[in-house]
Write a protein that holds these residues in place. Structure first.
Motif, PDB file in Angstrom:
ATOM      1  N   ARG A  25       9.740  -6.530 -11.009  1.00 59.34           N
ATOM      2  CA  ARG A  25       9.434  -6.033  -9.673  1.00 59.34           C
ATOM      3  C   ARG A  25      10.687  -6.013  -8.817  1.00 59.34           C
ATOM      4  NH1 ARG A  25       4.603  -8.571  -6.468  1.00 59.34           N
ATOM      5  NH2 ARG A  25       6.106 -10.226  -6.374  1.00 59.34           N
ATOM      6  N   ILE A  37       7.106 -15.682  -3.509  1.00 58.76           N
ATOM      7  CA  ILE A  37       5.971 -14.994  -4.126  1.00 58.76           C
ATOM      8  C   ILE A  37       6.121 -13.468  -4.111  1.00 58.76           C
ATOM      9  CG2 ILE A  37       4.550 -14.986  -1.980  1.00 58.76           C
ATOM     10  CD1 ILE A  37       3.324 -15.499  -5.637  1.00 58.76           C
ATOM     11  N   TRP A  71       9.904 -16.649  -7.761  1.00 59.12           N
ATOM     12  CA  TRP A  71       8.535 -16.147  -7.795  1.00 59.12           C
ATOM     13  C   TRP A  71       7.664 -17.035  -8.692  1.00 59.12           C
ATOM     14  CZ3 TRP A  71       6.348 -14.403 -12.423  1.00 59.12           C
ATOM     15  CH2 TRP A  71       4.998 -14.024 -12.299  1.00 59.12           C
ATOM     16  N   ARG A 108       4.283 -18.697  -7.544  1.00 54.89           N
ATOM     17  CA  ARG A 108       3.030 -18.226  -8.158  1.00 54.89           C
ATOM     18  C   ARG A 108       2.248 -19.417  -8.735  1.00 54.89           C
ATOM     19  NH1 ARG A 108       0.008 -13.207  -8.889  1.00 54.89           N
ATOM     20  NH2 ARG A 108      -1.627 -13.927 -10.225  1.00 54.89           N
ATOM     21  N   GLY A 165      -1.404  -9.472   3.211  1.00 54.76           N
ATOM     22  CA  GLY A 165      -2.835  -9.608   3.457  1.00 54.76           C
ATOM     23  C   GLY A 165      -3.359  -9.007   4.744  1.00 54.76           C
ATOM     24  N   THR A 222      -3.087  -4.559   4.596  1.00 54.82           N
ATOM     25  CA  THR A 222      -3.945  -4.080   3.502  1.00 54.82           C
ATOM     26  C   THR A 222      -5.423  -4.210   3.893  1.00 54.82           C
ATOM     27  OG1 THR A 222      -3.688  -6.278   2.573  1.00 54.82           O
ATOM     28  CG2 THR A 222      -2.409  -4.514   1.536  1.00 54.82           C
ATOM     29  N   VAL A 264      -5.157   0.880  -0.694  1.00 57.85           N
ATOM     30  CA  VAL A 264      -4.071   0.835   0.297  1.00 57.85           C
ATOM     31  C   VAL A 264      -2.708   0.595  -0.358  1.00 57.85           C
ATOM     32  CG1 VAL A 264      -5.372   0.421   2.388  1.00 57.85           C
ATOM     33  CG2 VAL A 264      -4.881  -1.480   0.914  1.00 57.85           C
ATOM     34  N   ARG A 304       7.875  -0.309 -10.530  1.00 65.08           N
ATOM     35  CA  ARG A 304       8.500  -1.293 -11.408  1.00 65.08           C
ATOM     36  C   ARG A 304       9.868  -0.781 -11.822  1.00 65.08           C
ATOM     37  NH1 ARG A 304       5.241  -4.212  -9.742  1.00 65.08           N
ATOM     38  NH2 ARG A 304       3.714  -5.470 -10.859  1.00 65.08           N
ATOM     39  N   PRO A 329      -7.002  -1.564  -7.912  1.00 62.10           N
ATOM     40  CA  PRO A 329      -6.447  -1.588  -6.549  1.00 62.10           C
ATOM     41  C   PRO A 329      -5.653  -2.851  -6.260  1.00 62.10           C
ATOM     42  CG  PRO A 329      -8.797  -2.044  -6.506  1.00 62.10           C
ATOM     43  CD  PRO A 329      -8.470  -1.655  -7.914  1.00 62.10           C
ATOM     44  N   PHE A 330      -5.853  -3.905  -7.064  1.00 64.77           N
ATOM     45  CA  PHE A 330      -5.137  -5.168  -6.835  1.00 64.77           C
ATOM     46  C   PHE A 330      -4.060  -5.398  -7.891  1.00 64.77           C
ATOM     47  CE2 PHE A 330      -9.364  -5.751  -4.939  1.00 64.77           C
ATOM     48  CZ  PHE A 330      -8.981  -6.042  -3.639  1.00 64.77           C
ATOM     49  N   HIS A 354       1.630 -10.111 -11.808  1.00 65.62           N
ATOM     50  CA  HIS A 354       1.698 -10.027 -10.344  1.00 65.62           C
ATOM     51  C   HIS A 354       0.359  -9.662  -9.714  1.00 65.62           C
ATOM     52  CE1 HIS A 354       5.974 -10.665  -9.923  1.00 65.62           C
ATOM     53  NE2 HIS A 354       6.153  -9.877 -10.956  1.00 65.62           N
ATOM     54  N   CYS A 382      -2.791  -9.343  -7.639  1.00 66.08           N
ATOM     55  CA  CYS A 382      -2.974  -9.833  -6.262  1.00 66.08           C
ATOM     56  C   CYS A 382      -3.630 -11.212  -6.257  1.00 66.08           C
ATOM     57  CB  CYS A 382      -3.851  -8.838  -5.514  1.00 66.08           C
ATOM     58  SG  CYS A 382      -4.183  -9.342  -3.818  1.00 66.08           S
ATOM     59  N   GLY A 402      -4.770 -12.457  -3.520  1.00 66.09           N
ATOM     60  CA  GLY A 402      -5.719 -12.485  -2.408  1.00 66.09           C
ATOM     61  C   GLY A 402      -6.948 -11.625  -2.635  1.00 66.09           C
ATOM     62  N   PHE A 439      -9.803 -11.391  -0.019  1.00 63.14           N
ATOM     63  CA  PHE A 439     -10.045 -10.109   0.663  1.00 63.14           C
ATOM     64  C   PHE A 439     -11.529  -9.745   0.624  1.00 63.14           C
ATOM     65  CE2 PHE A 439     -11.124  -5.710  -0.280  1.00 63.14           C
ATOM     66  CZ  PHE A 439     -10.893  -5.139   0.966  1.00 63.14           C
TER      67      PHE A 439
HETATM   68  C1  HEM Z   1      -7.247  -4.627   0.484  1.00 61.70           C
HETATM   69  C2  HEM Z   1      -6.602  -5.750   0.302  1.00 61.70           C
HETATM   70  C3  HEM Z   1      -5.480  -5.934  -0.673  1.00 61.70           C
HETATM   71  C4  HEM Z   1      -4.955  -5.054  -1.582  1.00 61.70           C
HETATM   72  C5  HEM Z   1      -5.369  -3.607  -1.858  1.00 61.70           C
HETATM   73  C6  HEM Z   1      -3.892  -5.752  -2.271  1.00 61.70           C
HETATM   74  C7  HEM Z   1      -3.135  -5.186  -3.282  1.00 61.70           C
HETATM   75  C8  HEM Z   1      -2.182  -5.861  -4.001  1.00 61.70           C
HETATM   76  C9  HEM Z   1      -1.466  -5.319  -5.123  1.00 61.70           C
HETATM   77  C10 HEM Z   1      -1.606  -3.898  -5.676  1.00 61.70           C
HETATM   78  C11 HEM Z   1      -0.626  -6.294  -5.572  1.00 61.70           C
HETATM   79  C12 HEM Z   1       0.295  -6.192  -6.792  1.00 61.70           C
HETATM   80  C13 HEM Z   1       1.694  -5.811  -6.420  1.00 61.70           C
HETATM   81  C14 HEM Z   1       2.539  -5.640  -7.652  1.00 61.70           C
HETATM   82  O1  HEM Z   1       2.075  -5.715  -8.787  1.00 61.70           O
HETATM   83  O2  HEM Z   1       3.742  -5.371  -7.483  1.00 61.70           O
HETATM   84  C15 HEM Z   1      -0.791  -7.430  -4.713  1.00 61.70           C
HETATM   85  C16 HEM Z   1      -0.082  -8.602  -4.828  1.00 61.70           C
HETATM   86  C17 HEM Z   1      -0.238  -9.662  -3.971  1.00 61.70           C
HETATM   87  N1  HEM Z   1      -1.180  -9.811  -2.976  1.00 61.70           N
HETATM   88 FE1  HEM Z   1      -2.570  -8.461  -2.454  1.00 61.70          FE
HETATM   89  N2  HEM Z   1      -3.788  -7.005  -1.766  1.00 61.70           N
HETATM   90  C18 HEM Z   1      -4.752  -7.174  -0.794  1.00 61.70           C
HETATM   91  C19 HEM Z   1      -5.003  -8.296  -0.040  1.00 61.70           C
HETATM   92  C20 HEM Z   1      -4.309  -9.471  -0.139  1.00 61.70           C
HETATM   93  C21 HEM Z   1      -4.559 -10.668   0.650  1.00 61.70           C
HETATM   94  C22 HEM Z   1      -5.679 -10.793   1.677  1.00 61.70           C
HETATM   95  C23 HEM Z   1      -3.623 -11.580   0.284  1.00 61.70           C
HETATM   96  C24 HEM Z   1      -3.415 -12.994   0.769  1.00 61.70           C
HETATM   97  C25 HEM Z   1      -4.024 -13.605   1.713  1.00 61.70           C
HETATM   98  C26 HEM Z   1      -2.786 -10.976  -0.745  1.00 61.70           C
HETATM   99  C27 HEM Z   1      -1.746 -11.592  -1.368  1.00 61.70           C
HETATM  100  C28 HEM Z   1      -1.006 -11.045  -2.392  1.00 61.70           C
HETATM  101  C29 HEM Z   1       0.100 -11.718  -3.020  1.00 61.70           C
HETATM  102  C30 HEM Z   1       0.627 -13.112  -2.671  1.00 61.70           C
HETATM  103  C31 HEM Z   1       0.592 -10.858  -4.014  1.00 61.70           C
HETATM  104  C32 HEM Z   1       1.788 -11.079  -4.927  1.00 61.70           C
HETATM  105  C33 HEM Z   1       1.366 -11.696  -6.227  1.00 61.70           C
HETATM  106  C34 HEM Z   1       2.517 -11.857  -7.177  1.00 61.70           C
HETATM  107  O3  HEM Z   1       3.455 -11.064  -7.173  1.00 61.70           O
HETATM  108  O4  HEM Z   1       2.494 -12.809  -7.968  1.00 61.70           O
HETATM  109  N3  HEM Z   1      -3.234  -9.691  -0.968  1.00 61.70           N
HETATM  110  N4  HEM Z   1      -1.754  -7.164  -3.779  1.00 61.70           N
END
Ligand code: HEM
Length: 469
Positions: free
Chosen positions: A86, A102, A109, A113, A275, A278, A337, A343, A402-403, A408, A410, A412, A416
């Motif tokens: 990343r 993170i 990271w 993590r 967080g 999004t 979102v 990558r 979507p997450f 990596h 998500c 959250g 969420f």
């Molecule tokens: C609609 C809500 C959300 C969406 C669509 C979303 C989407 C994503 C996506 C696509 C990634 C992966 C990024 C990657 O692979 O490069 C990610 C990573 C992450 N998200 Fe979310 N997220 C949301 C809400 C949240 C919330 C509420 C939190 C925390 C309170 C959060 C914390 C994180 C963290 C810490 C990572 C990084 C994880 C890592 O790299 O190890 N997200 N999110």
């Protein structure tokens, strides 16, 4: 007697190696003007033209690969994730805000993590629901005057305010004053948006000033003024608190490693960035899509009324809000979102017979993959019943991501889902929302997939029949 052909003696017969080919390139003369005029529309057209094939999008010197087919996405995010990182130019500017924890890659990271993942366990999130529900109820109640007077509201602004306060409560418990919480919210938003020119010009060295630098520095100073003392207070306070910062302050991995105050500050900011916008944008899209689809809006309201009644919404209601959950899932299918996940290729790779070259960039896009007609009937139609449990069979795990996924994924996503259910249910127990310009709202591709222009929402107070004595 057995007959052994001499030619094969001692050798193993292998099938011919599959041919490895180079990705087809879509030329800059077609991509650049189209992307400049309408980035998301052009991106969609490129995706349609690729038809699931891995292509390179020529943007002059920058020629990212576009990967849309679910089995290829699975390879990049999960099975072959070791070939990708990343890191890279696109992430560099964000480090100035989030540090090397993170939101990065590599050893910083990994430690974050390892320590943060358990903090977002089902049990911990369950412990956060009631305080979050209380904060959301306050945020929703604050709209009562606007509802009574029929004032026009900007849905993105209101959803951001409600989500930010709920996040602050979950992260800091009751230790932060409301004024500081609001100061933190606007400083993080300013810091993020003022990184815009550095994100567009990631190769410009930090020593060369760019527009937004001063606003960025001031915003980061405010962020630190609010967060640093709160982290120190969490460290010195009792260890049994259940808010996220307290949990992070006492988190230890199997080797006894802990996070420093600085690392906690960086990770808290990273999580606010990840967080707030999004979640607020997903909720904004939910009001737009339900306004366009009265039968979905009615079914959603019926479920909330049946499960929650006049409120307040509590933890016990959430498992029964099943249709609400399907609506949220479908919103994130149409408007994920995090619409693009980039990558950097660390090592040469082959995906689906296509050579992927070291040093280049790969774009994965939930927005494109989640609208593939091969996987979804009438993919552009908003239909939450697709996510009914009996309709999941036959779907590829990576038709919907979507997450993200893999290393990596998500952290959250569960948080969420809980927060979004709470907000939707709290809003619908008090108001009937309408979005007058719902039909005209188009998505705009920036760092997140946001509505282009303001989403104008009005709220009508819900009148309940009095029970007869
Ligand atoms: C609609 C809500 C959300 C969406 C669509 C979303 C989407 C994503 C996506 C696509 C990634 C992966 C990024 C990657 O692979 O490069 C990610 C990573 C992450 N998200 Fe979310 N997220 C949301 C809400 C949240 C919330 C509420 C939190 C925390 C309170 C959060 C914390 C994180 C963290 C810490 C990572 C990084 C994880 C890592 O790299 O190890 N997200 N999110």
């Amino acid at each position: 007697m057995s007959v052994r052909p001499h030619a094969l003696e001692g050798s193993i017969v292998r099938p011919p190696a599959p041919a490895v080919r180079s990705a087809r390139t879509i030329g800059a003369h077609r991509t650049v003007p189209a992307l400049a005029a309408d980035p998301l529309g052009a991106f969609e057209r490129i995706g349609r033209e690729a038809g699931g094939e891995i292509v390179r999008i020529s943007l002059g010197l920058f020629r990212p690969y576009l990967v849309t087919r679910p089995e290829h996405v699975q390879h990049v995010l999960r099975d072959g994730a070791g070939h990708y990182s990343r890191d890279g130019m696109l992430w560099k500017p964000l480090r100035r805000l989030n540090g090397d924890g993170i939101a990065s890659d590599g050893p910083g990271w990994e430690l974050s993590r390892r320590l943060i993942a358990p903090v977002f366990s089902g049990k911990n999130v369950a412990g956060l629901i009631d305080p979050m529900a209380a904060s959301i109820a306050e945020g929703v109640a604050a709209l009562a005057d606007a509802a009574r007077s029929g004032s026009k509201l900007d849905a993105t602004v209101e959803m951001t305010r409600i989500v930010h306060r709920a996040l602050v409560r979950a992260f800091f418990g009751g230790r932060i004053a409301l004024a500081d919480a609001d100061r933190l919210g606007s400083a993080i938003a300013t810091a993020f948006t003022s990184l815009g020119s550095r994100m567009l010009l990631p190769f410009v060295p930090g020593a060369v000033p760019l527009p937004g630098d001063r606003a960025f520095r001031n915003a980061v100073r405010t962020v630190d003024e609010v967060i640093v003392p709160l982290v120190a207070a969490a460290r010195s306070g009792p260890a049994d608190r259940s808010d996220i910062v307290s949990l992070l302050s006492s988190a230890t991995d199997a080797d006894g490693n802990t996070l420093t105050d600085r690392q906690i500050r960086d990770d808290v900011v990273a999580m606010f960035v990840a967080g707030t916008e999004t979640t607020a944008l997903a909720l904004t899209w939910l009001w737009v899509l339900t306004a366009r689809s009265p039968e979905v809006a009615a079914a959603l309201r019926d479920e909330v009324t049946a499960v929650v009644g006049p409120g307040p919404v509590t933890r016990a209601h959430l498992p029964k809000l099943t249709y609400t959950r399907q609506v949220i899932d479908e919103v994130l299918r149409l408007y994920p979102v995090g619409w693009v996940i980039p990558r950097t290729v660390k090592q040469d790779d082959v995906v689906g017979g296509v050579r992927i070259k070291r040093g280049s960039t790969v774009f994965l896009s939930p927005y494109l993959t989640q609208r593939r007609p091969e996987a979804w009937d009438s993919p552009d139609t908003f239909d939450p019943s697709r996510f009914a449990p009996d309709r999941a069979a036959g779907r590829h795990r990576f038709d919907y991501f979507p997450f993200g996924a893999g290393l990596h994924q998500c952290l959250g996503s569960h948080f969420f889902a809980v927060e979004a259910q709470l907000v939707v249910a709290a809003m619908l127990t008090k108001y009937t929302p309408s979005v007058e310009n719902a039909g005209e709202i188009r998505p705009q591709a920036s760092a997140s997939l946001r509505p282009r222009g303001a989403v104008t929402m009005t709220l009508k107070p819900v009148r309940r029949k009095r029970k007869r004595a």
